[in-house]
Motif scaffolding. Sequence first.
Motif, short mmCIF file in Angstrom:
data_model
loop_
_atom_site.label_atom_id
_atom_site.label_comp_id
_atom_site.label_asym_id
_atom_site.label_seq_id
_atom_site.Cartn_x
_atom_site.Cartn_y
_atom_site.Cartn_z
N ALA A 174 0.82 -1.21 0.00
CA ALA A 174 0.00 0.00 0.00
C ALA A 174 0.85 1.26 0.00
O ALA A 174 0.55 2.24 -0.70
N LYS A 175 1.93 1.26 0.78
CA LYS A 175 2.82 2.43 0.83
C LYS A 175 3.52 2.64 -0.51
O LYS A 175 3.63 3.78 -0.99
N ASP A 176 3.99 1.56 -1.10
CA ASP A 176 4.69 1.67 -2.38
C ASP A 176 3.76 2.15 -3.49
O ASP A 176 4.14 2.98 -4.32
N ALA A 177 2.53 1.65 -3.48
CA ALA A 177 1.58 1.99 -4.54
C ALA A 177 0.87 3.32 -4.29
O ALA A 177 0.31 3.91 -5.22
N GLY A 178 0.87 3.79 -3.04
CA GLY A 178 0.20 5.05 -2.73
C GLY A 178 -1.31 4.97 -2.84
O GLY A 178 -1.95 5.89 -3.35
#
Length: 247
Positions: free
Chosen positions: A172-176
């Motif tokens: 989730a953090k990587d994909a935003g």
Amino acid sequence: MYNSVRTFSFLFGYLPMAAVNLKKFQAQKEILSKQEYDALIHTEPQKWAKGILKRTKSRIETSGLENLPDGPALLVANHEGNFDIPVLLSEIPKPFGFISKKEVKKFPVIPVYMEDMNCVFLDRTDRRSAYKSITDTAQKLKDGHSILIFPEGTRSKGEGISDFKTGFVRIAKDAGVPIVPIAIHGTSDIMEKNNNKIRPGHVTIRVLEPVLAETVEKTEAKQLIELVRKTVETEVQSMAQEKADLK
């Protein structure tokens, strides 16, 4: 036993029709937008899932669909039983792919559909495959597709919620993208609690308030894992109590 035969007969008997429809869908891929094609592909697995659940004679209650955001999102659910995927496919209108064991690739037709649904295949025995599944899932989300993940990793079979693995937060953090917690209760009553024989179950699904992308970005990983897990666990416990009160 009768429900089991009906269900598995439909599961595999539907494949020839699904193969024909897939060719029709793929012929339209070049003229549809990404979102339109995702929605089109979603119709067939949803029809298949509804057919399976109808034959189990189970009752499904779903709420909180208004919490599904527009655009790509990471759907995070507890993993109670083998029927989690059919139940969610039948009830969630937002098209989504999911992470699946690579063994599914041995089946006819199904893996081809899953690839067009933007599913990600994982080899649990290979650490490099596990890492690649995280990066591949994040890329699917960046490309505008929604993905469902079960961060427990294995089925609880209705015996409480296990720890959530960290991978979903990295994704989730990587994909935003926002995280949408989903609480499931009752799928293990269909199969796992009956010595793998299929029986009618009463399944409840609640789509909970999303954790916005901005919150995902600024929240520490450990806190985010605990927040999402606690949100799901509290709702599952609430659903279990509600059902107990009705008996």
